[in-house]
Design an enzyme around this catalytic site. Structure first.
Site, PDB file in Angstrom:
ATOM      1  N   GLY A  62      -8.104  -7.502   5.276  1.00 42.46           N
ATOM      2  CA  GLY A  62      -8.921  -7.664   6.473  1.00 42.46           C
ATOM      3  C   GLY A  62      -8.259  -8.383   7.624  1.00 42.46           C
ATOM      4  N   ARG A 100      -3.924 -43.791 -28.759  1.00 36.96           N
ATOM      5  CA  ARG A 100      -3.719 -44.677 -27.608  1.00 36.96           C
ATOM      6  C   ARG A 100      -4.480 -45.970 -27.843  1.00 36.96           C
ATOM      7  NH1 ARG A 100      -6.009 -43.016 -21.833  1.00 36.96           N
ATOM      8  NH2 ARG A 100      -7.961 -43.674 -22.768  1.00 36.96           N
ATOM      9  N   CYS A 148      -0.845 -35.250 -21.720  1.00 40.61           N
ATOM     10  CA  CYS A 148      -2.184 -35.312 -22.292  1.00 40.61           C
ATOM     11  C   CYS A 148      -3.264 -35.512 -21.234  1.00 40.61           C
ATOM     12  CB  CYS A 148      -2.270 -36.397 -23.358  1.00 40.61           C
ATOM     13  SG  CYS A 148      -2.018 -38.050 -22.716  1.00 40.61           S
ATOM     14  N   GLU A 153       1.794 -43.058 -16.782  1.00 41.48           N
ATOM     15  CA  GLU A 153       0.670 -42.764 -15.902  1.00 41.48           C
ATOM     16  C   GLU A 153       0.713 -43.571 -14.619  1.00 41.48           C
ATOM     17  OE1 GLU A 153      -2.905 -43.696 -18.198  1.00 41.48           O
ATOM     18  OE2 GLU A 153      -1.723 -45.039 -19.434  1.00 41.48           O
ATOM     19  N   HIS A 206     -18.696 -44.313 -18.741  1.00 41.83           N
ATOM     20  CA  HIS A 206     -19.214 -44.244 -20.107  1.00 41.83           C
ATOM     21  C   HIS A 206     -19.837 -42.879 -20.381  1.00 41.83           C
ATOM     22  CE1 HIS A 206     -22.353 -44.783 -23.190  1.00 41.83           C
ATOM     23  NE2 HIS A 206     -21.418 -45.511 -23.793  1.00 41.83           N
ATOM     24  N   ARG A 229      -6.536  -0.291  -8.271  1.00 42.38           N
ATOM     25  CA  ARG A 229      -6.059  -1.671  -8.450  1.00 42.38           C
ATOM     26  C   ARG A 229      -6.526  -2.148  -9.808  1.00 42.38           C
ATOM     27  NH1 ARG A 229      -9.811  -3.460  -3.435  1.00 42.38           N
ATOM     28  NH2 ARG A 229     -11.717  -2.598  -4.291  1.00 42.38           N
ATOM     29  N   ARG A 240      -3.204   2.924   8.888  1.00 40.20           N
ATOM     30  CA  ARG A 240      -3.509   1.617   8.275  1.00 40.20           C
ATOM     31  C   ARG A 240      -2.271   0.756   8.174  1.00 40.20           C
ATOM     32  NH1 ARG A 240      -6.883   4.825   4.650  1.00 40.20           N
ATOM     33  NH2 ARG A 240      -8.984   3.950   4.544  1.00 40.20           N
ATOM     34  N   MET A 276      -5.465  -7.373   9.379  1.00 35.79           N
ATOM     35  CA  MET A 276      -4.857  -6.525  10.407  1.00 35.79           C
ATOM     36  C   MET A 276      -5.744  -5.295  10.666  1.00 35.79           C
ATOM     37  SD  MET A 276      -0.816  -6.947   9.492  1.00 35.79           S
ATOM     38  CE  MET A 276      -0.974  -6.560   7.761  1.00 35.79           C
ATOM     39  N   ASN A 290      -3.819 -37.612 -15.319  1.00 34.61           N
ATOM     40  CA  ASN A 290      -5.024 -37.971 -14.563  1.00 34.61           C
ATOM     41  C   ASN A 290      -4.753 -39.243 -13.761  1.00 34.61           C
ATOM     42  OD1 ASN A 290      -6.094 -35.954 -16.080  1.00 34.61           O
ATOM     43  ND2 ASN A 290      -7.521 -37.236 -17.239  1.00 34.61           N
ATOM     44  N   ASP A 291      -4.364 -40.293 -14.460  1.00 27.61           N
ATOM     45  CA  ASP A 291      -4.109 -41.552 -13.775  1.00 27.61           C
ATOM     46  C   ASP A 291      -2.897 -41.446 -12.857  1.00 27.61           C
ATOM     47  OD1 ASP A 291      -6.265 -42.642 -14.998  1.00 27.61           O
ATOM     48  OD2 ASP A 291      -5.244 -44.456 -15.643  1.00 27.61           O
ATOM     49  N   LYS A 340       0.825  -1.210   0.000  1.00 26.68           N
ATOM     50  CA  LYS A 340       0.000   0.000   0.000  1.00 26.68           C
ATOM     51  C   LYS A 340       0.859   1.260   0.000  1.00 26.68           C
ATOM     52  CE  LYS A 340      -3.937   0.383   2.466  1.00 26.68           C
ATOM     53  NZ  LYS A 340      -5.001   0.980   1.643  1.00 26.68           N
ATOM     54  N   ARG A 357      -8.294 -41.452 -28.096  1.00 30.57           N
ATOM     55  CA  ARG A 357      -8.689 -42.668 -27.371  1.00 30.57           C
ATOM     56  C   ARG A 357      -9.469 -43.579 -28.304  1.00 30.57           C
ATOM     57  NH1 ARG A 357     -10.494 -38.307 -24.684  1.00 30.57           N
ATOM     58  NH2 ARG A 357      -9.419 -37.666 -22.772  1.00 30.57           N
ATOM     59  N   SER A 399       4.074 -39.689 -23.228  1.00 26.53           N
ATOM     60  CA  SER A 399       3.013 -38.713 -23.015  1.00 26.53           C
ATOM     61  C   SER A 399       2.508 -38.927 -21.591  1.00 26.53           C
ATOM     62  CB  SER A 399       1.896 -38.927 -24.036  1.00 26.53           C
ATOM     63  OG  SER A 399       0.888 -37.980 -23.807  1.00 26.53           O
ATOM     64  N   TYR A 450       5.100 -30.560 -25.722  1.00 25.15           N
ATOM     65  CA  TYR A 450       3.733 -30.131 -25.988  1.00 25.15           C
ATOM     66  C   TYR A 450       2.810 -30.500 -24.829  1.00 25.15           C
ATOM     67  CZ  TYR A 450       2.635 -35.021 -27.046  1.00 25.15           C
ATOM     68  OH  TYR A 450       2.460 -36.365 -26.949  1.00 25.15           O
TER      69      TYR A 450
END
Lengths: 902, 902
Positions: B109, B645, B859, B772, B478, B357, B100, B111, B795-796, B30, B589, B791, B879
């Protein structure tokens, strides 16, 4: 390469090859071994070894031999001729030799061998005359022709078989045994074999013995690079660059009349360990005849021979020869420091040793032999410890069957396979429910409880049964966990079985096999150690008592630095663990306590409660019982540490299954049964192993862990007031994030503090975590801020590191190991050092960096596997924890690890 | 610490603090910001900053101030007095100040703050007189008393509330608003507050203004160490050692008559991005009144004001003030290089800026502003790229709802929560089966398909529906997979729902909430982006068209080094991906292809075949269809690489569910239905995520992968013959062991070779693996022997590293993140750098060591998350691959990563 290509068995290798390994590298295992025996004065047929360096020269120089080799071989052979007083190619008195491969490490059956080399049309007559046995001579010749034709000259093996078959039919019967072919038949066979080779072989059979020899040596070297050998080396991790040595050795013959014979002899009884020669021999026979089993062999010693046939033993018939054998066996045993399995040939009253190796033996024999070899001053205690295969000790402590492989050899195949959920073996009549099991057991019947799955309602039946088999569920299913707790053998997840309770029937249908139907009352046999189910009653070998084991264990305890603890959940198994030498409990699971019959309904109410208040209320009912459990275990383990793992169970395992059970819970909770069922349905998990369990429940329903900690600390306070030395260690399971453990640590400390203040006293306790997720290993430094100890739960860590559920691995892991050889061992049985092991090592390093005095242990099933124990020793863990009956294995394996890595 | 403790906002900091960060370290964010504005000539009320060093001295020296501070503060205050022409403590013309906190980074908020400091019984009269507003003066005084009493003197906040409440009751009503209290009421309140402080406070309220000031400064420094602040710093990873600065600033007042006012102003329209002032103001009011929302504020600009009320705007009422504001907004925007959100106070015709800001804005506004700031020459392209929050671009490409938090603020709560399985939003009537969905869609109705779970039979209904919601199943169920493929929004695994097909009803029952019943035909709204279901129709915002986005993407493409690819399984999504700028397919997939209606029965026969021959026979029927699939995708991606895959699906997902389906398979296989069912039962898995899937099926049933590879290579041969440039990359999933990949590589190469020989031509292809599993990362060196690319399937990898199933995490992961703050973000949405990230880095390092030119990509869904993309850039991946609509995010985030890490 050096200029010396050939070593006589009697040569001195000199300082450059003082190390046994250097000898084996140069001369192969067999060649080095023959040298050792000759040096000991053992009567070994003389011979020499062409070095592995020559093999590598041969392979890299267009299959040519190095300069000087021929001269050195001729020189060496002269020395052999001199010793046996025969001449190589001598028409009157021919020397025959064997030409054998022999690499740095044993590659049994992978490379080529030629026997009887040195026979020609001319020398065979000399051998016939000299031996006085024309049939013997031509039999040896036709064997040489076949081997040489096949191995050296490239004639297809089956061509020889066809020629032999034709001849037999001409002589009267195609079913005639080789030994029934008369002498002139063998002479005819020799002619036809030579003709076959001339027409199909790369050259005719050489009548020049030197030509024979060089052809054979070249073939042995070439066989290093055959497909079979290459594949075997890949599998074993042997280098292609080692090359094989080639051993040329004078032949001796056990089939030269009644003063000749062949035999195999153990230097001690391999079944009992008793110090006595133990073996068989066949008079007037070659070694291969003993193996072929056509004639029944005779005993070597009179002791142990069939009553009335003691005079037929070698001991009585050829006492001088026997005495020689006794002496040379003693010499071999003293040199090798272990019981030997010796191949012998007696040629006209002279005993020759062809080979010696460490003898295989039963577990209790192994223990006795090791102990007695120390008593006899042959071995030091340390050496004796290294001589016993630690993994065999398992056999001493469980009833057992022969291995599936042994049974298969005898034509006994399992009707179904499942998971080896709890070790041991049992036979009994099939029952399909717990009540029947209990009833039958009261009537003194032995029964096997067969279920689709078990639930807490079945525990009384599991106690009554000899063993349990289930069609579904894994290594951590109810059946498996309870059976291990009860010490009952169990095969779980046996998906080959279809259980029909209505028909009181089970149909076993192995992949590709016929369906076999068993009814209630039919007898089956379980092998819980290997996860097999057999139809009918098989002989179960009871657990043995071995007095020498205690001594061996004492020696092991003196040597090992790794502590051993037990996985034990009940006072009974805690006491059992102490009797096996446990130095604490490394894993006390609390799931089992939750399953006990009388508290299950309360536990279900805890799980299904619709509010935190109700949950608290039902937990309050479980708490005093849980406290009692802990108090009993602490008493049983007086003075020793007890690591208690807080609840780690997918919640849905506790859910009711049947309508009346749902109704009971709804009544107890004063709720509508449909609301209870709806909550229950919501607890279904797709992958429970990766679900809402353990610390995740501890954090989302903190009342459960609070109750457990309160029960544990109060129990510790109570028993310590009664004078018991109590050392509780509280372990938080399935932690993967620093914040999880920090919060749990606070929960434990706050709970304990409140109880200490109330009691006006305190007990020392420690808080730690089970490391069983890959992420926990990586953030171990952060975890060590809150944890005073790590215990590696390598079962689960293996599951997540490999991404393989142990419960579901049955359809591919066996194929990976046995058929595709993608894995050398089951990673759930033997710790995978390159994956799981690296994570363990990372966790140790980071944990110690944060907290140098952190206590590190392992409590997965790997804690009872010797190579895994060796890994734990090398990684610097403080202890391993295993099931009580595996403690002797762990103690010995820990000692061996200390000696091996000293 | 230095001797200079106090800096005027106009001071020159000198060379030692040239860096903005050094300024913030010394003066807080500030304080540094106020200095900047003053230097720009922005009218900021004058003041000074006491440094963070003083705070640290205070904290470590028993709450004492350093020598010289008092003199420096007096000196600074004199300068403030001179500028505003008022005197601190001056009875006639008093200077009031605010005190302040302000740390290095914003801790909103956390202090303490004191306003109106400088009022006493004496100076309040001067303020009343000077302002001509007695009520205003006493209102300010009572506010000071309450704040000071609470913060500095330790009087409980509620005591003030009670005194105030009592007074209001005495004045007539406890419900009276503060603004309704008359002047004499406020004077009475001041008396009572002073009395309260005298009796409950640590000292009476100081009538000496210097005493007030030092008390307030000390309180601000102390508040650095309050519990709230400490906890906040822990959470944010801020150091306790930073300390806070203390800002003392002259007060200005917007409530001094009709030429005063307070307002908030955006420098551009935050909804559209249009270049215009956009804001609201309240005449004769303080800033807090604007926030409190008691009076309706007026527009600042005439443009956009309600019709007929243009004359009430600031622009028309105070045109000079407005002009000043326009200029200073332009100055601020030019300086900060971005649209600003400015707090203004006008005191008697003079505009003051209290704070500025970066302004929050809608996604399309952000894009437009960034582009136009470049056009205007304010920003470089690189700066503009950094100004746009990449993750917001998602909003431009999906229909969407306000966030659940925004909706909750308006009292709209979801009736059920599930997994955000496929993004977007949709409203429609409930249907419970696919046929109804299709029928309704034909009649032009918009429907939501509600199912317990979906199966391949439901696909036509999913196509027809606006969105799909399921009660069970996870992110890879599914429903989820197909919905993402179709680009339909989907909420999966919504366990709050009980679906009753018979009653055509669904009951939603949120934990702790009431049950709500919906019937077929009732309208619901889905938020697939957040996994929420709402009752009724909510306003869905359609995907926007933003012309400036294309330009921004071009700039991003020039800057980024990370390539972007798409996860796409169909020709349609492949084309979509190209339109969004995909540079290839990173994950195609093949499961989806197996599920297609017309081939499902053949696939079931493959899975349930009792012999390898039968399996082969049924695979042969699938092969030409699969080949067509690949050919179409290759054509759509002409010239770009396509990573395919091979099948990764637990086999049991393909199993029949209903009796007639079993019968159909049994008929097709010419087998007994009971045998088919028995095999099907054996395929049940306890933890399918860790089960018999992917390469494990590829190895145990090699015919399936062989078929896929054949179809793929043949398709590549065919399309390349037709002139399409085809670059297939074959990816083996769920590999954890070197041998798995080595065997698969051989299978692929052998299969390809045979087809090439037959065709007399070949195409270039590459073989790699999806990383994975934690073990795959550790043995990456071994895998790189066979793999030309890795790759990362994060996720897994996240599931196994954490041991958390995404499908089952719903019951604890939200608690971990929101309530317990054990995790900062969902590791499935944002890559966990300290666990999963370390494994990725290890794999990259070991993979490159074995094969320096190995191609590395990611991926998982993290490929569309900006911080995760930054990680990928830093780790040197080639990539990332994400779903097509996330490609703009990925392109921008990749550019930002390149700029950030340059």
């Amino acid at each position: 390469m050096t200029d010396k290509h050939v070593y006589l068995f009697d040569d001195d290798l000199g300082a450059a090859y003082a190390e046994p390994q250097a000898q084996k590298d140069l001369l192969g295992g067999k060649g080095a071994g023959l040298m050792v025996m000759r040096r000991l004065g053992i009567p070994v047929p003389p011979g020499f070894t062409i070095t592995t360096e020559v093999c590598n020269h041969f392979r890299t120089h267009d299959q040519s031999f190095p300069d000087g080799l021929e001269d050195q071989v001729r020189e060496a052979l002269k020395s052999v001729e001199a010793e046996v007083e025969r001449g190589f190619g001598d028409a009157k008195n021919p020397l025959l030799v064997s030409v054998r491969s022999g690499a740095r490490k044993s590659m049994p059956g992978m490379m080529d061998t030629i026997l009887n080399l040195g026979l020609t049309d001319e020398t065979v007559e000399g051998l016939a005359e000299g031996s006085g046995d024309r049939r013997f001579a031509f039999d040896a010749y036709r064997r040489l022709l076949q081997m040489y034709g096949d191995v050296v000259l490239g004639v297809d093996h089956s061509s020889f078989e066809q020629v032999l078959g034709d001849l037999k039919r001409e002589l009267g019967s195609g079913r005639m045994l080789d030994s029934e072919i008369p002498t002139d038949g063998l002479e005819e066979l020799v002619k036809r074999y030579k003709k076959l080779i001339a027409s199909e072989g790369s050259t005719p059979f050489p009548q020049d013995v030197w030509g024979q020899l060089w052809g054979a040596v070249g073939a042995v070297f070439e066989s290093w690079d055959n497909q079979r050998a290459i594949r075997y080396r890949r599998m074993q991790g042997f280098s292609d660059d080692w090359g094989t040595a080639c051993n040329v050795q004078a032949m001796v013959f056990g089939n030269m009349g009644e003063t000749s014979g062949s035999g195999v002899c153990f230097t001690r009884n391999p079944s009992t360990g008793e110090k006595m020669l133990y073996g068989e021999y066949l008079p007037n026979a070659q070694g291969e005849d003993v193996v072929a089993g056509i004639r029944t062999p005779l005993n070597i010693t009179a002791k142990g021979a069939p009553i009335g046939r003691e005079d037929e033993t070698l001991e009585r018939k050829m006492p001088e020869v026997f005495q020689t054998i006794v002496e040379l066996c003693a010499k071999l045993e003293a040199h090798y420091g272990d019981m030997q399995d010796v191949e012998l040939t007696v040629e006209r009253g002279k005993a020759w040793v062809l080979q010696t190796r460490t003898g295989k033996r039963a577990a209790h024999a192994a223990v006795r032999i090791a102990k007695e070899l120390v008593d006899e001053g042959v071995l030091t205690r340390e050496q004796a410890l290294m001589n016993v295969d630690a993994s065999m000790l398992d056999q001493l402590l469980h009833a057992r069957l022969p291995t599936p492989e042994e049974l298969e050899k005898n034509g006994v195949l399992p009707v179904a396979s499942g998971l080896p959920a709890s070790p041991g073996a049992a036979t009994g009549k099939i029952v399909f429910d717990a009540d029947h099991a209990e009833e039958a057991a009261k009537n003194g019947e032995e029964v096997i409880l067969v279920r689709r799955e078990t639930s807490p309602e079945d525990i009384h039946g599991m106690k009554a049964a000899q063993g349990i088999v289930t069609a579904t569920g894994g290594m951590t299913s109810h059946a498996a966990v309870v059976a291990r707790g009860l010490g009952k053998c169990c095969v779980a997840g046996c998906s080959d079985l279809q259980v029909d309770y209505d028909k009181q029937q089970v149909i076993a249908r192995r992949d590709g096999g016929d369906a076999v139907t068993f009814n209630a009352g039919d007898v089956i046999t379980l092998d819980g150690t290997h996860g097999k189910v057999y139809g009918g009653a098989l002989d179960v070998v009871a657990a043995a008592k071995v007095p020498e084991l205690e001594t061996l264990m004492e020696w092991a305890d003196e040597v090992r630095t790794l502590r051993v603890r037990a996985n034990a959940d009940t006072p009974r198994s805690a006491r059992l663990a102490r009797s096996y030498g446990a130095e604490g409990i490394g894993l006390c699971r609390t799931e089992h306590m939750f399953f006990a019959d009388e508290r299950l309904e309360a536990v279900r109410c805890v799980v299904l409660a619709s509010s935190a208040e109700k949950r608290q209320q039902w937990l309050a009912r479980v708490e005093p019982m849980q406290q009692q459990d802990f108090a009993k275990i602490f008493k049983a383990m007086d003075g020793l540490p007890v690591t208690v793992r807080l609840l780690d169970w997918p919640l849905h395992e506790f859910l009711p299954r049947e309508e009346k059970e749902y109704q009971a819970v709804a009544d107890a909770l004063l709720e509508d049964v449909s609301a209870v069922k709806a909550r229950s349905r919501q607890m279904h998990e797709v992958n429970p192993m990766l679900g809402h369990r353990a610390v995740r429940v501890g954090l989302t329903m903190p009342a459960i862990y609070e109750m457990q900690v309160r029960a544990l600390i109060q129990a510790a306070l109570d028993v310590s007031a009664a004078g018991v030395a109590v050392h509780p260690e509280i372990m938080i399971p399935v932690v993967g994030i620093g914040g999880e453990l920090a919060r749990m640590r606070k929960l434990v400390d706050d709970t304990a503090k409140a109880l200490f203040e109330k009691a006006g006293r305190s007990v020392e306790y420690h808080v730690g975590t089970m490391i069983e997720l890959p992420r926990a290993c990586l953030v171990a430094g952060e975890l060590a801020e809150s944890a005073e100890f790590f215990s590696f739960g390598t079962n689960d860590l293996t599951q997540t590191t490999f991404g393989i559920s142990r419960d579901d691995a049955g359809r591919f892991l066996p194929t990976y190991i046995d058929e595709l050889q993608i894995l050398k061992a089951d990673p759930f049985a033997r710790l995978d050092e390159s994956g799981v092991g690296e994570l363990v090592a990372i966790a140790c390093e980071r944990g110690r960096a944060q907290r140098p005095d952190i206590k590190l242990g392992l409590c997965g099933e790997h804690g009872g596997d010797p190579p895994s124990i060796d890994f734990c020793h090398r990684t610097g863990l403080a202890y391993v924890s295993c099931s009580p009956p595996r403690l002797p294995i762990a103690r010995l394996a820990a000692a061996q690890a200390a000696l091996r890595n000293a």
